[in-house]
Design a protein around this motif. Structure first.
Motif, short mmCIF file in Angstrom:
data_model
loop_
_atom_site.label_atom_id
_atom_site.label_comp_id
_atom_site.label_asym_id
_atom_site.label_seq_id
_atom_site.Cartn_x
_atom_site.Cartn_y
_atom_site.Cartn_z
N ALA A 1 -0.74 -18.36 -8.86
CA ALA A 1 -0.94 -17.24 -7.93
C ALA A 1 -0.28 -15.97 -8.46
CB ALA A 1 -0.39 -17.60 -6.55
N ILE A 2 0.94 -16.09 -8.93
CA ILE A 2 1.66 -14.91 -9.43
C ILE A 2 0.98 -14.35 -10.67
CG2 ILE A 2 3.83 -14.15 -10.49
CD1 ILE A 2 5.26 -16.07 -8.51
N GLY B 1 -3.67 -22.26 -7.41
CA GLY B 1 -2.99 -21.02 -7.04
C GLY B 1 -3.72 -19.80 -7.57
N PHE B 2 -4.25 -19.89 -8.78
CA PHE B 2 -4.88 -18.75 -9.45
C PHE B 2 -6.14 -18.28 -8.73
CE2 PHE B 2 -7.09 -16.47 -12.78
CZ PHE B 2 -6.07 -15.88 -13.51
N VAL B 3 -7.05 -19.19 -8.47
CA VAL B 3 -8.35 -18.83 -7.88
C VAL B 3 -8.21 -18.33 -6.44
CG1 VAL B 3 -10.63 -19.71 -7.27
CG2 VAL B 3 -9.61 -20.34 -9.46
N PRO B 4 -7.51 -19.05 -5.56
CA PRO B 4 -7.38 -18.52 -4.19
C PRO B 4 -6.65 -17.18 -4.12
CG PRO B 4 -6.80 -20.84 -4.21
CD PRO B 4 -6.96 -20.40 -5.64
N ALA B 5 -5.76 -16.92 -5.08
CA ALA B 5 -5.05 -15.63 -5.08
C ALA B 5 -6.02 -14.48 -5.26
CB ALA B 5 -3.98 -15.61 -6.18
N PHE C 1 0.11 -17.55 1.06
CA PHE C 1 -1.15 -18.22 1.38
C PHE C 1 -1.46 -19.30 0.35
CE2 PHE C 1 -5.74 -18.45 0.59
CZ PHE C 1 -6.16 -18.95 1.81
N CYS C 2 -1.31 -18.98 -0.93
CA CYS C 2 -1.59 -19.96 -1.99
C CYS C 2 -0.64 -21.14 -1.92
CB CYS C 2 -1.52 -19.29 -3.35
SG CYS C 2 -2.86 -18.11 -3.61
#
Length: 117
Positions: free
Chosen positions: A96-97, A19-23, A49-50
């Motif tokens: 992601a957040i 979640g972190f990287v694609p965000a 998206f994530c």
């Protein structure tokens, strides 16, 4: 074993990164291509998206388990945890957040500096 866990939780770190990287990548693309006119929509879109990427990965795991001769539970690595898929997606959501909250302003400054050059 060292931490007293009954399960292998290193998998959760991978889902957090999922979640972190694609965000951060999606955020940069959304900003550079000026996809949204209003300020609130980019964050909502990026988180969605994530989660879609994470859900698709979980579906791939499930499909491979169904197509392989191994038992699905052994392949998926659920380790007897019935909520493994939901937990994996929750880790991707939190990644992601956190990426948006912690690095959004840093990324804005970097993009502004890049635009000045």
């Amino acid at each position: 074993e060292w931490l007293g866990w009954e399960r292998n939780n290193y998998d959760k770190l991978g889902h957090f990164a999922q979640g972190f990287v694609p965000a951060l990548i999606a955020r940069e693309l959304v900003i550079r291509f000026e996809v949204f006119a209003r300020r609130g929509w980019p964050s909502f879109f990026i988180v969605c998206f994530c989660l879609a990427v994470s859900a698709f990965y979980e579906l791939i795991e499930w499909w491979v388990a169904l197509l392989s001769d191994e038992a699905a539970e052994a392949f998926l690595g659920t380790q007897g945890y019935v909520w493994d898929t939901q937990s994996d997606m929750a880790w991707a959501l939190s990644g992601a957040i956190l990426a948006l909250v912690l690095l959004g302003r840093v990324q804005d400054r970097q993009l502004a500096a890049l635009a000045r050059t």
